[in-house]
Every structure is written in structure tokens, then in C-alpha cells.
Design a protein around this motif. Structure first.
Motif, PDB file in Angstrom:
ATOM      1  N   SER A  91      -3.786  24.119  26.221  1.00  0.00           N
ATOM      2  CA  SER A  91      -4.200  25.301  26.977  1.00  0.00           C
ATOM      3  C   SER A  91      -2.994  26.191  27.278  1.00  0.00           C
ATOM      4  CB  SER A  91      -4.887  24.857  28.276  1.00  0.00           C
ATOM      5  OG  SER A  91      -5.275  25.975  29.030  1.00  0.00           O
ATOM      6  N   ARG A 124      -9.264  34.932  29.220  1.00  0.00           N
ATOM      7  CA  ARG A 124      -9.968  34.074  28.249  1.00  0.00           C
ATOM      8  C   ARG A 124     -11.008  33.233  28.961  1.00  0.00           C
ATOM      9  NH1 ARG A 124      -8.696  29.698  30.718  1.00  0.00           N
ATOM     10  NH2 ARG A 124      -6.658  28.707  30.576  1.00  0.00           N
ATOM     11  N   ARG A 173     -12.049  31.061  23.771  1.00  0.00           N
ATOM     12  CA  ARG A 173     -11.275  29.948  23.204  1.00  0.00           C
ATOM     13  C   ARG A 173     -12.154  28.712  23.256  1.00  0.00           C
ATOM     14  NH1 ARG A 173      -6.514  28.155  26.812  1.00  0.00           N
ATOM     15  NH2 ARG A 173      -7.857  26.442  27.435  1.00  0.00           N
ATOM     16  N   ASP A 223     -12.495  25.065  23.324  1.00  0.00           N
ATOM     17  CA  ASP A 223     -11.645  23.894  23.592  1.00  0.00           C
ATOM     18  C   ASP A 223     -12.269  22.670  22.938  1.00  0.00           C
ATOM     19  OD1 ASP A 223     -10.003  25.570  24.984  1.00  0.00           O
ATOM     20  OD2 ASP A 223     -10.184  24.550  26.918  1.00  0.00           O
ATOM     21  N   HIS A 257      -9.461  23.339  38.978  1.00  0.00           N
ATOM     22  CA  HIS A 257      -8.247  23.386  38.157  1.00  0.00           C
ATOM     23  C   HIS A 257      -6.974  23.653  38.955  1.00  0.00           C
ATOM     24  CE1 HIS A 257      -9.935  22.901  34.168  1.00  0.00           C
ATOM     25  NE2 HIS A 257     -10.934  23.693  34.522  1.00  0.00           N
ATOM     26  N   TYR A 268      -6.487  18.218  27.140  1.00  0.00           N
ATOM     27  CA  TYR A 268      -6.621  19.633  27.484  1.00  0.00           C
ATOM     28  C   TYR A 268      -5.335  20.338  27.920  1.00  0.00           C
ATOM     29  CZ  TYR A 268      -7.097  23.119  31.140  1.00  0.00           C
ATOM     30  OH  TYR A 268      -6.888  24.195  31.938  1.00  0.00           O
ATOM     31  N   ALA A 279     -12.786  29.589  28.251  1.00  0.00           N
ATOM     32  CA  ALA A 279     -12.381  28.444  27.427  1.00  0.00           C
ATOM     33  C   ALA A 279     -13.314  27.236  27.586  1.00  0.00           C
ATOM     34  CB  ALA A 279     -10.950  28.055  27.789  1.00  0.00           C
ATOM     35  N   PRO A 280     -14.558  27.382  27.166  1.00  0.00           N
ATOM     36  CA  PRO A 280     -15.468  26.239  27.292  1.00  0.00           C
ATOM     37  C   PRO A 280     -15.244  25.211  26.176  1.00  0.00           C
ATOM     38  CG  PRO A 280     -16.590  28.028  26.190  1.00  0.00           C
ATOM     39  CD  PRO A 280     -15.203  28.543  26.514  1.00  0.00           C
ATOM     40  N   SER A 281     -15.624  23.990  26.450  1.00  0.00           N
ATOM     41  CA  SER A 281     -15.650  22.977  25.387  1.00  0.00           C
ATOM     42  C   SER A 281     -17.031  23.025  24.743  1.00  0.00           C
ATOM     43  CB  SER A 281     -15.424  21.582  25.976  1.00  0.00           C
ATOM     44  OG  SER A 281     -14.116  21.485  26.471  1.00  0.00           O
ATOM     45  N   ARG A 337     -10.304  30.767  36.891  1.00  0.00           N
ATOM     46  CA  ARG A 337     -11.106  29.559  36.654  1.00  0.00           C
ATOM     47  C   ARG A 337     -11.432  28.902  37.975  1.00  0.00           C
ATOM     48  NH1 ARG A 337      -6.207  26.307  33.554  1.00  0.00           N
ATOM     49  NH2 ARG A 337      -4.773  26.214  35.311  1.00  0.00           N
TER      50      ARG A 337
HETATM   51  N1  GLU Z   1     -11.898  23.765  28.727  1.00  0.00           N
HETATM   52  C1  GLU Z   1     -11.447  23.858  30.105  1.00  0.00           C
HETATM   53  C2  GLU Z   1     -12.648  23.742  31.020  1.00  0.00           C
HETATM   54  O1  GLU Z   1     -13.727  24.128  30.637  1.00  0.00           O
HETATM   55  C3  GLU Z   1     -10.737  25.167  30.314  1.00  0.00           C
HETATM   56  C4  GLU Z   1     -10.080  25.281  31.640  1.00  0.00           C
HETATM   57  C5  GLU Z   1      -9.225  26.540  31.719  1.00  0.00           C
HETATM   58  O2  GLU Z   1      -9.794  27.603  31.964  1.00  0.00           O
HETATM   59  O3  GLU Z   1      -8.030  26.440  31.527  1.00  0.00           O
HETATM   60  O4  GLU Z   1     -12.548  23.235  32.112  1.00  0.00           O
END
Ligand code: GLU
Length: 451
Positions: free
Chosen positions: A199, A16, A50, A52, A217, A195, A18-20, A213
């Protein structure tokens, strides 16, 4: 059943992105999208988008649409899209389960109180880790606090007994010491989710098998692995790559200027972006590629290391030009000036940095051209006109013309070629004259030589 990169063979790979939706995509998150898309496609798997958007104040539909548009332009359209704002009931259910199991607890400290605690700890040389005072509250304490108008926020209780360890797909053996961390707040006093927990809930319920990622993280992964365990779910395989740096060395989050929309507007081909990103962080140079399918077939996560790859817009522009030089007519026809033929495209493309530049060269073929002729070349050009009028006008007309003029005038090199190029195209540089002259055509060429 065998194991491959942490996943049982036979299981469908699901990644996935997963951008905001709080801004447009920049180079850093395009890199994340590219790696996840290629990894999924290279394994015959699925790629999810996804959004976020738990931060309702900063997330907008316009940014969500911008992200979709950017992914579609890059050729990385997802198989499925989910939005976290549609899934709050799922997070409520997970939170309730974790609270019942004692892994989530309610806290009532205000931001000011927490800040004060941190200052005291720091002044004593202690790490500013939350002291878990709220764990000592009884049910009647909580009832009283809530009756007094205090609204709770929720923290996940870390198991601080041992380091959390995993075998990272990119970094190798990793561990995080939860004792050095505060129990993370998972839900705020205003009811909003942060977050971390959503997630994990999504990764479980959407069957995500691989999370790729940035290394920013890594600590979150230590926390989230405990959340997977607390929710009774096997965790996905994890891979953390080095964050992109710019040519000047700052981290990718600040590479705002290289938004996808800006790249597109400057004539960069989507395939050049993906081809470059696919090789950043590997020791292999990026090369022009025919298709995303070809890139996916050659993709191997094991080639990616933990170094911080440099994203250099000049390297992208260079790769783009090489890609344009090989683009077939069918791939660009709808972006060329009206009437431009395949032969014209093939003649022009070796000189282009972008497809759009074809429009700058089209007048060289169809005219009119205006050329400044050096008076000293008048006789030479008259000889050229006479020679051309006499020669059969076929595909090899240029070499025939040049051979004839060389023999007749004794000229060679620049004095032989440049006056002809200037008179015929109005420019000092450009595509091969051998390709241009047949496209200019006999009558126009004779006219340009006599002008
Ligand atoms: N929305 C998070 C970000 O952009 C997702 C991080 C992830 O991949 O779990 O940092």
C-alpha cells in the motif's frame, strides 16, 4: 507556496479507493469510495481504483468486475485502475531496499512458535509484542536455517524511539506508539505480500496525495508513516473517518446485506446513495441533489467528524423517494413503460418511491381499470358523467367537474372525491386527479364513469 490540508497548493490531488476483490461492495466501503471520489473531484483532482488483490486465493476476477460495475453504476468510475498483483516486482524492489537499509529483516519462527511466545508473554502480564529474536541472527545462522529447509518471512523493523504523530484531516492531532506494536510481517514465508508495505509503495509511486479511510486503519497509519520515511518519500495527508454503523449499531463490516447490487435491485437511485453517504458523518441532513458535480462542489471534508455515522436503509429509501419526485423525464425515459409520455411521468412521479413503480401506475392512465362502485354512489356517478360530458375537456377539467358536482349535489370532502377517484382509477389513493384526468382522456373517463 501555501499549504492546504497538508498538500502544497498547485499540486494535483490524487486519492484512491483500495478494496480487496474478495466480495462485493457493502455500505462501509461505498462510504470510503464516495468520500475519496468527492474529495478528489472537489479539488479538481484524480481518483484511482486500486485492487488490493495480493491475497491470490481469495481475490477473484468476478469480484473485481463487480466492484468496477458498482462504481460505474454509482457514477464514481475511477480515472485509473491498478492491481497490486501486477506490481509484485515493485514490492520486491522496495523490500530489497529496506532490507539493505536494515529496516526489514528475515524471521524463521513458525506460527506455533510465535503462538507459544505470545502465550508466555500474556501469562506474565506482558503485551504480546514480537520479541525481535530474529534480529539477533547472523548471516551464517540464516544460511544454516535456510539450508535446513526453513523459509523466511520478513518483518519491518519499527523505530520505537518516539511516537509517530500526524495531523489527521478528520481526527486532528493523532499519534501511535510503535513500542506497543509488533514489527509487522510484510511478506510471508510463501512469498506473498501482506497489505501494509504494498500500500505504501503504491501510494508513493502513484502519487497519492490524500489517504481517506476508516478509523480501523489509524494504527496502520502509524506503521505506514514509518515506511514512507524509510523509503525516503513524503507521506500523503491522512484522514480517518468513523466507521458506519447500522441502524442496530453494529459496525459497517457486517452490513453485508446492503450490498450495492441489493440497493440497485430495490430501485434505489445511485445519486441517492452518493448524496446520503456524502452527508453521513456531518451535521447536515442529506437532501436530493441534481448531480454528482453539484455534490462535489458542496463537499467539505472539514464537515466530517469522528463520530460513527449511522447508515439507515429507511433514510436512504426516503431520500430516494424525494429524489425521484424531482427527476426529469429525460433522466428516466429509458426505464419507463413503453409509450409513457412526459406528462404522465410528471403526473405520476410525486407518488413514486422508485422509478420502477411508474409501471404500477401506468394502467391507471391507459386502462383498463376495474372499479367496485358502491350502489349508493350510482346516481352521483351518473351526475358526474353528465357533467363531464358537458364540460370543455381542457387542462382544468377536474376542478370544473368538482365545482359543478359540489354545487349540484351538495357533497364535499371524501364523499365528493373518493367515488370519482375509485371509478376513474380503480384505486382509493394515487396521484393528483387534476393531473390524471386530462391524461386519462375524455372518452375513457366517460366510459369509466358509466361502468
Ligand atoms: N485494502 C485495504 C482495505 O480495504 C485498503 C486500506 C487503505 O485504504 O489503505 O482495508
Amino acid at each position: 507556496m501555501g499549504e492546504l490540508a497538508g498538500v502544497a497548493i498547485g499540486m494535483t490531488v490524487v486519492t484512491r479507493f483500495a478494496p480487496s476483490p474478495t466480495g462485493r461492495l457493502h455500505a462501509g466501503n461505498v462510504y470510503t469510495a464516495v468520500l475519496n471520489w468527492l474529495f478528489a473531484r472537489s479539488r479538481g483532482g484524480r481518483f484511482l481504483l486500486r485492487l488490493d488483490d495480493t491475497d491470490r486465493a481469495r481475490s477473484t476476477e468476478a469480484f473485481a468486475q463487480g466492484i468496477r460495475d458498482d462504481l460505474a453504476w454509482l457514477g464514481l468510475a475511477p480515472d485509473v485502475e491498478v492491481r497490486q498483483s501486477d506490481r509484485f516486482d515493485r514490492y520486491d524492489a522496495a523490500l530489497a531496499r529496506l532490507e539493505a537499509a536494515g529496516r526489514v529483516y528475515r524471521c524463521y519462527e513458525s506460527a506455533e512458535e510465535l503462538e507459544l511466545k505470545r502465550k508466555v508473554q500474556l501469562s506474565r502480564g506482558l503485551p504480546p509484542v514480537y520479541d525481535r529474536a530474529a534480529l539477533a541472527l547472523t548471516e551464517s545462522d540464516r544460511v544454516r536455517l535456510e539450508a535446513d529447509g526453513h523459509r523466511p518471512h520478513w518483518r519491518f523493523r519499527l523505530d520505537t524511539g518516539a511516537a509517530v504523530a500526524w495531523d489527521d484531516l478528520i481526527r486532528g492531532p493523532c499519534h501511535v506508539d510503535p513500542a506497543s506494536l509488533s514489527d509487522p510481517v510484510v511478506r510471508r514465508a510463501d512469498g506473498g505480500y501482506l497489505y501494509m508495505l504494498p500500500s505504501v509503495v503504491d501510494d508513493i509511486e502513484l502519487g497519492v496525495t490524500h489517504v481517506l479511510r476508516g478509523e480501523d486503519h489509524v494504527t496502520n497509519s502509524g506503521v505506514q508513516l514509518q515506511m514512507f520515511e524509510a523509503l525516503g518519500a513524503p507521506p500523503p495527508a491522512l484522514g480517518h473517518f468513523g466507521l458506519l454503523t447500522s441502524a442496530e449499531g453494529e459496525l459497517s463490516k457486517r452490513l453485508g446485506a446492503s450490498g450495492v447490487d441489493a440497493l440497485r435491485d430495490s430501485g434505489i437511485e445511485p445519486l441517492a446513495v452518493v448524496a446520503l453517504m456524502a452527508h453521513l458523518g456531518t451535521s447536515e441532513p442529506a437532501s436530493p441533489t441534481a448531480s454528482l458535480t453539484e455534490l462535489a462542489a458542496g463537499f467539505d471534508l472539514a464537515k466530517h467528524g469522528r463520530a460513527h455515522p449511522r447508515f439507515d436503509p429507511a433514510e436512504l429509501a426516503h431520500l430516494n423517494a424525494r429524489l425521484v419526485h424531482g427527476l426529469p423525464f429525460a433522466a428516466v425515459a429509458d426505464r419507463l413503460p413503453a409509450g409513457m409520455t412526459e406528462a404522465a411521468w410528471l403526473a405520476l412521479r410525486p407518488n413514486l418511491s422508485t422509478v420502477a413503480e411508474a409501471a404500477n401506475w401506468w394502467p391507471v392512465i391507459i386502462g383498463p381499470v376495474s372499479a367496485e362502485t358502491d350502489p349508493a354512489d350510482r346516481d352521483y356517478l351518473a351526475a358526474a358523467r353528465a357533467a363531464l360530458a358537458d364540460l370543455p375537456f381542457g387542462p382544468d377539467v377536474w376542478s370544473g367537474l368538482v365545482e359543478r358536482l359540489k354545487a349540484e349535489t351538495g357533497r364535499k370532502g371524501k364523499p365528493l372525491f373518493l367515488p370519482l377517484r375509485r371509478a376513474l382509477t380503480g384505486r382509493d389513493h394515487g396521484p393528483e386527479m387534476a393531473a390524471l384526468l386530462p391524461l386519462i382522456g375524455r372518452d375513457a373517463a366517460l366510459e369509466r364513469l358509466s361502468a
